[in-house]
Write an enzyme that holds these catalytic residues in place. Structure first.
Site: not given
Ligand SMILES: [Zn+2]
Length: 453
Positions: A57, A120, A206, A209, A230, A267, A318
């Site tokens: 990111h 994003y 993303h 959730r 993720h 992750h 990350d």
């Molecule tokens: Zn990330």
């Protein structure tokens, strides 16, 4: 262009006296071991394939080191996220480009020549779309072009505020997208970059959730490129997933989506035994980000059982709090050693030999898949990317073969990188990017304005 390496890491191992030729389209024309050096050709001591950061990111580089002060006794990932949102709320397209340019320059200098940008931040502050809907994505591409790094942009879908379908918070309004809008951003960037060989486009979801998997089959069907998500980074996310869908995150993802080698599960920290086996079997790449996972207190990925099941992985920077593929691999291995109270802990159970060499090769393979690249490394036809190591930064002289990588990962005080070639052009010489001063000045100006420093 032609150069000569006294030792070089090829796909089948280390070789001596390697003649490397690069064609005018920026690809390796030939790689010939046991060759003679021709007159006037540059001689290098140690040459290795450059690494890939499969998860970044970029804008978060603009807050590196600012989130290390405790704000309350129960500081967590979620308090870090509040600070990150404050930055995301303010950043302009120009500022995004300046920060990404600087970050990508740092990546090149550390030995990465490819980055997958999990992107994003699409809209203007307040949530309105820009006149050109892919504005922010195109700025990321400009940054990669300006410093000469390969980019796999992952325009990322962000639909909702949580598993229960709650709407996005005000701080998340710049991320709000539908599958249709992400499809448009993918089309616009692909069109704009059709003639730029360093830039390519995949898809980001993303997280479970933030995305309802039932809304994405059409988007997934239109993709041949990599798909990243993720997943299971935090225990709280696992608990919420179990509460709302009745299954753990990776278990749920494997049952609801056709997860295969196109996928990168970023992750995947919190896994049950059956999730470890299922994920390894799927062929997906685990996108491990050891420095960030340590920095955020995420937990430790269960590497030993995963690699014993044949699982593949790569490394990502990350949050970009620190840029070094060498340190990512060191942190990964040391986390496993501390946890298992063994040494050489990342190697599969029956594998003997160099830990550094094994980690480095696994990260190349996983990174290549996750970035959607057909070939990688010192092989004819691949994009001409490589790293020349700086022996003066290694702890000992005269090292050979995988001992070089062990020393570079475990014993070097900084990225032991001297020169970096990407797309057939030198981007870093003698440890310095060719456009270092201008890129650094723009970054410093931008950060000062953005953060009121
Ligand atoms: Zn990330």
């Amino acid at each position: 262009m032609e150069l000569f390496a006294e030792q070089a890491l090829l796909p089948d191992g280390w070789h001596r006296n390697v003649r490397i030729t690069v064609s005018s389209d920026g690809r390796f024309e030939s790689i010939v071991p046991d060759a003679r050096i021709s007159a006037g050709v540059e001689r290098k001591t140690v040459v290795v394939p450059s690494q890939l950061s499969l998860h970044s990111h970029a804008f978060q580089r603009g807050m590196a080191g600012l989130a290390e002060s405790r704000q309350n006794p129960a500081d967590t990932f979620w308090t870090w996220r509040r600070l990150m949102y404050q930055l995301a709320h303010r950043i302009s397209p120009e500022q995004m480009q300046d920060i990404a340019s600087y970050l990508y320059m740092e990546m090149l200098t550390a030995g990465y020549t490819q980055v997958a940008e999990f992107h994003y931040l699409h809209h203007a502050p307040g949530g309105a779309t820009y006149g050109q809907v892919a504005e922010m994505s195109l700025r990321v591409g400009e940054a990669a072009q300006a410093v000469g790094i390969g980019l796999t942009l992952l325009p990322t879908l962000y639909e909702r505020g949580g598993f229960d379908g709650r709407p996005l918070q005000e701080a998340q309004e710049r991320f709000a997208t539908t599958p249709e809008l992400i499809g448009r951003i993918i089309s616009e960037t692909r069109l704009a970059w059709a003639e730029t060989p360093l830039l390519s486009v995949g898809l980001g979801l993303h997280s479970l959730r933030a995305v309802d998997l039932k809304t994405v089959p059409d988007l997934l069907a239109a993709q041949t490129a990599p798909v990243h998500i993720h997943v299971a980074e935090q225990q709280k996310e696992v608990e919420e997933c179990v509460a709302f869908v009745g299954a753990r995150p990776v278990e749920y993802l494997l049952s609801e989506a056709d997860v295969d080698e196109r996928w990168c599960l970023v992750h995947a920290t919190h896994l049950s035994d059956s999730e470890i086996a299922g994920m390894a079997r799927s062929g997906a790449v685990a996108g491990l980000c050891p420095i960030t996972e340590a920095n955020l207190g995420d937990g430790l990925f269960p590497l030993a059982p995963y690699v014993n099941d044949g699982g593949r992985f790569g490394i990502g920077s990350d949050s970009n709090v620190l840029i070094s593929p060498w340190e990512e691999l060191r942190t990964l291995e040391y986390g496993q050693r501390l946890f298992t109270q063994t040494r050489c802990a990342a190697l599969p159970a029956e594998t003997l030999g160099s830990t550094g060499g094994w980690l480095y090769r696994q990260a190349l393979d996983g990174g290549r898949w996750a970035c959607g690249l057909e070939s990688w490394g010192l092989v004819a036809g691949a994009r001409a990317d490589l790293c020349v190591l700086d022996e003066d930064l290694l702890p000992l002289p005269y090292l050979q073969d995988d001992a070089v990588l062990d020393a570079a990962i475990f014993g070097s005080r900084q990225p032991p990188v001297k020169d970096v070639l990407c797309g057939g052009q030198w981007r870093v010489r003698d440890g310095r990017h060719l456009n270092h001063d201008a890129v650094t000045a723009a970054f410093r100006r931008t950060v000062r304005t953005l953060l009121d420093l």
